[in-house]
Design a protein around this motif. Sequence first.
Motif, PDB file in Angstrom:
ATOM      1  N   ASN A 138       6.381  -4.666  -6.892  1.00 11.61           N
ATOM      2  CA  ASN A 138       5.915  -4.907  -5.659  1.00 11.61           C
ATOM      3  C   ASN A 138       4.112  -5.659  -5.546  1.00 11.61           C
ATOM      4  O   ASN A 138       3.719  -5.298  -6.320  1.00 11.61           O
ATOM      5  CB  ASN A 138       5.746  -3.567  -5.481  1.00 11.61           C
ATOM      6  N   LEU A 145       6.226   0.412 -10.861  1.00 11.88           N
ATOM      7  CA  LEU A 145       6.091   0.333  -9.742  1.00 11.88           C
ATOM      8  C   LEU A 145       5.971  -1.049  -9.296  1.00 11.88           C
ATOM      9  O   LEU A 145       5.449  -1.840  -8.773  1.00 11.88           O
ATOM     10  CB  LEU A 145       4.885   0.337  -8.981  1.00 11.88           C
ATOM     11  N   ILE A 158       1.228  -1.203  -0.177  1.00 13.01           N
ATOM     12  CA  ILE A 158       0.150   0.088  -0.099  1.00 13.01           C
ATOM     13  C   ILE A 158       0.684   0.939   0.605  1.00 13.01           C
ATOM     14  O   ILE A 158       2.259   1.387   0.594  1.00 13.01           O
ATOM     15  CB  ILE A 158      -1.259   0.154   1.006  1.00 13.01           C
ATOM     16  N   LEU A 159       0.505   2.225  -0.318  1.00 15.22           N
ATOM     17  CA  LEU A 159       0.622   3.566  -0.532  1.00 15.22           C
ATOM     18  C   LEU A 159       0.281   4.722  -0.512  1.00 15.22           C
ATOM     19  O   LEU A 159      -0.710   4.002   0.340  1.00 15.22           O
ATOM     20  CB  LEU A 159       1.170   3.833  -1.814  1.00 15.22           C
ATOM     21  N   ARG A 219      -2.297   7.067   0.128  1.00 12.80           N
ATOM     22  CA  ARG A 219      -3.668   7.631  -0.937  1.00 12.80           C
ATOM     23  C   ARG A 219      -3.593   8.935  -1.317  1.00 12.80           C
ATOM     24  O   ARG A 219      -2.932   9.974  -1.413  1.00 12.80           O
ATOM     25  CB  ARG A 219      -5.075   8.189   0.039  1.00 12.80           C
ATOM     26  N   CYS A 269       3.344  -7.280 -10.849  1.00 11.02           N
ATOM     27  CA  CYS A 269       3.102  -7.148  -9.266  1.00 11.02           C
ATOM     28  C   CYS A 269       2.117  -8.106  -8.869  1.00 11.02           C
ATOM     29  O   CYS A 269       1.252  -7.402  -8.252  1.00 11.02           O
ATOM     30  CB  CYS A 269       2.790  -5.235  -9.940  1.00 11.02           C
ATOM     31  N   CYS A 311      -5.605   0.262  -2.152  1.00 13.07           N
ATOM     32  CA  CYS A 311      -5.372   0.260  -3.324  1.00 13.07           C
ATOM     33  C   CYS A 311      -4.379   1.200  -3.527  1.00 13.07           C
ATOM     34  O   CYS A 311      -4.610   1.808  -2.298  1.00 13.07           O
ATOM     35  CB  CYS A 311      -6.721  -0.170  -4.276  1.00 13.07           C
ATOM     36  N   VAL A 312      -4.281   0.995  -4.681  1.00  8.15           N
ATOM     37  CA  VAL A 312      -3.048   1.610  -4.826  1.00  8.15           C
ATOM     38  C   VAL A 312      -3.233   2.825  -5.654  1.00  8.15           C
ATOM     39  O   VAL A 312      -3.337   2.362  -6.950  1.00  8.15           O
ATOM     40  CB  VAL A 312      -1.270   1.944  -5.290  1.00  8.15           C
ATOM     41  N   ASP A 313      -4.128   4.320  -6.050  1.00  8.29           N
ATOM     42  CA  ASP A 313      -4.564   5.095  -6.222  1.00  8.29           C
ATOM     43  C   ASP A 313      -3.325   6.097  -7.774  1.00  8.29           C
ATOM     44  O   ASP A 313      -2.739   6.587  -7.543  1.00  8.29           O
ATOM     45  CB  ASP A 313      -5.349   6.707  -6.286  1.00  8.29           C
ATOM     46  N   LEU A 334      -4.120  -2.020  -8.511  1.00  5.54           N
ATOM     47  CA  LEU A 334      -4.587  -0.349  -8.449  1.00  5.54           C
ATOM     48  C   LEU A 334      -6.104  -0.288  -7.926  1.00  5.54           C
ATOM     49  O   LEU A 334      -6.605  -1.859  -7.878  1.00  5.54           O
ATOM     50  CB  LEU A 334      -4.766  -0.272  -9.578  1.00  5.54           C
ATOM     51  N   CYS A 335      -6.684   0.695  -7.713  1.00  2.00           N
ATOM     52  CA  CYS A 335      -8.100   1.738  -7.213  1.00  2.00           C
ATOM     53  C   CYS A 335      -8.805   1.819  -9.092  1.00  2.00           C
ATOM     54  O   CYS A 335      -7.937   1.663  -9.934  1.00  2.00           O
ATOM     55  CB  CYS A 335      -8.270   2.544  -6.774  1.00  2.00           C
ATOM     56  N   PHE A 361       0.665  -4.865  -4.795  1.00  3.60           N
ATOM     57  CA  PHE A 361      -0.429  -4.349  -4.560  1.00  3.60           C
ATOM     58  C   PHE A 361      -1.358  -4.929  -5.348  1.00  3.60           C
ATOM     59  O   PHE A 361      -0.786  -4.813  -6.565  1.00  3.60           O
ATOM     60  CB  PHE A 361       0.729  -2.891  -3.936  1.00  3.60           C
TER      61      PHE A 361
END
Length: 677
Positions: free
Chosen positions: A428, A425, A408-409, A411, A465, A448-450, A432-433, A430
Amino acid sequence: MDIASFQTLLAFMYLTLPWRTNGAGGKHSTQSGCRLFYGVADCRHLKLSTVPQDLPADIEELLLDFNQIRTLYKSYLIRYQSLTTLSLNSNELKYVEPEAFSNSRLEVLSLHNNTINRMYELLSKALSLTPFLKKLDMSRNALTMDMVSVLLRNLTTLENLILDNNIIMRLDQTIFEGLLRLKEISLQRNFIYEIESGTFDRLVQLRKLNLAFNLLPCIMDYRLVQIQMLNLSFNCIEWFQSQESDAEFHLEILDISNNLLLFFPLLPRRNHLQSLLLSSNKIRFYGDIFGTNSSIADSLIVKNVTTNITNFDLWNEEILGDFSTLRYLDLSHNQFTYFPPGFFTSMTMLSYLKLSWNCLWTFSILPGEMDSSLEELDLSNNQLSELQVTQGYLDLIYFNLSSNNLHILPRYIFQSMNKIHTLDLSQNPFNLCEYETTSEVGTEDDKCVDIRHVPSLKRLYLSDCRMEFDAHRVFYGNKLTHLDLSYNHVKGIQFLVDIATTLQTLCLRSCLKFNATFDFSAFVSLIWLDISENALTTFPASLSGLSLHYLDLRKNSLISLPFYNSHDVGNLKTVYISCNPFDCCELSWFNLISRSSSIPDLDKVTCNFSSRYFPVQKLSESVLYSCQWRTGETWLYLLLTLPVCLTFLVALLLLFLTFKNNILQNLKRGCSRSTGY
């Protein structure tokens, strides 16, 4: 008449111009093969054993590299009194007459890769008669320090000295004695393990010093305030310590990469550092191992029978020195597990920071910790599981977080980057949004990562990923031109609808189903496509309508390609096609693309014939002959079957004629019946 007179005048001017403007663009050649151009005589690679004498007397630059000149007499150069530059690289030169340069005005002399070490005393006398010499290259001549000391004697006008690739093992105060105008010295690729204190102190105009690829073990009392660029890369340095003083050092570029540094170097308090290169060492901070207890070490420096002992704290994490001018910092390939609080605080001008290939678990980019001027940040190949960033504080152009353990990163971390151009990225774990989740307020997944709504983002790398891409629009609001989704799971390409018209480069390596059908017709700007390692059995027909320049089809299951004419090939310039089971009897397409496109892996391209694989470039005659029969026209089959049929009919006819009577009698008996009355 006026036009004729004007043409006559032009012809006269052309014929009376000096040599240096003769010919087309001032170029012509001599009988010896030298090429002449505006005061320069290029006589390289002509197998000359002497200096040619058929050159114009007013040449200023003479290039004699890669010839067979072993001796240089005074008579060779006496004709060329305007000569300022002489290059004799790679000639096996060993004898130079003491007065060889006496009649010239040499400013630049290059003797790279010769054997001047054999008679260096004579060359030293010849050099002493060059009162205008500014640049001297004596690299790769097996010179020792004693030889160099003799050769450089009284060269008071010298500004640039190159002594690379020799066998110099140490430097003392006498080697550069009297060379007060020296500005640049290059001593890389020698065997220097010791430099006597004070060797460079009197060279007050020295600005660049290159000591790369030597055997220096440490720098314990760096005091060269005049140096602007110092290269110490590829040595054995374990410790770098500058002189403890308030003197202003003019050092701008310091390269100590590829050494054995265990600690962050102790740099001058006052400096002008702009680039600091410390990659490929063993640097780290030890506070997490040894705690706050100090450990004092003593450095002993002996100079002119005077002993100087300096105490310093090994585990002190405070970084001394002025870093306010530092713009480029490379700490990659070290052993950092963390950075102490305030480490980057004084680096107010830092623009490029490389921290890749370390052992970082967490990293913070917070106000007060790092200045907002940062443009490029590389944190790849660490062990990051957490990244702390204050929203709106970081405004990068290039950001690399690949090969970490980020689930996660923060927001909206990327939405606040108004200048972000490249984001990596990859590798990793994770997700995606998705665009659909925004239809209802408060339904978005916080895990999620946006990366949506980042209009400045052009290059995005999401390789390996472990994500699944389907119909969800994860790139909504973006204008990507380069996208890498390799080694993920792609069920379809509908999710790319928002960037289909802007994408120029798309990498889908090892992520497509072998029997899936993909429609690329919407990707009107696509010029670079990688769909290798997908086991595709059918070539996507929609690709034929695109203006592709690069196409990678390696490691699929393609039997043939649908290229029937030059229109089908289009603008393809580079095609990779190896590791496919192409049919040896269906290679008409291959001849087409090999004529119009480059196939870099051509030597690895094979085809299948009767469960055996053959190189396409060297198909045997037997295979080609067999393919002709297998793939020939109807008449070939008729030609093969007609004799067999005729032979069979003749055999039947002969058999019938031979046994005709017996056959008729048997038929007659079989057909006869008794009649009752």
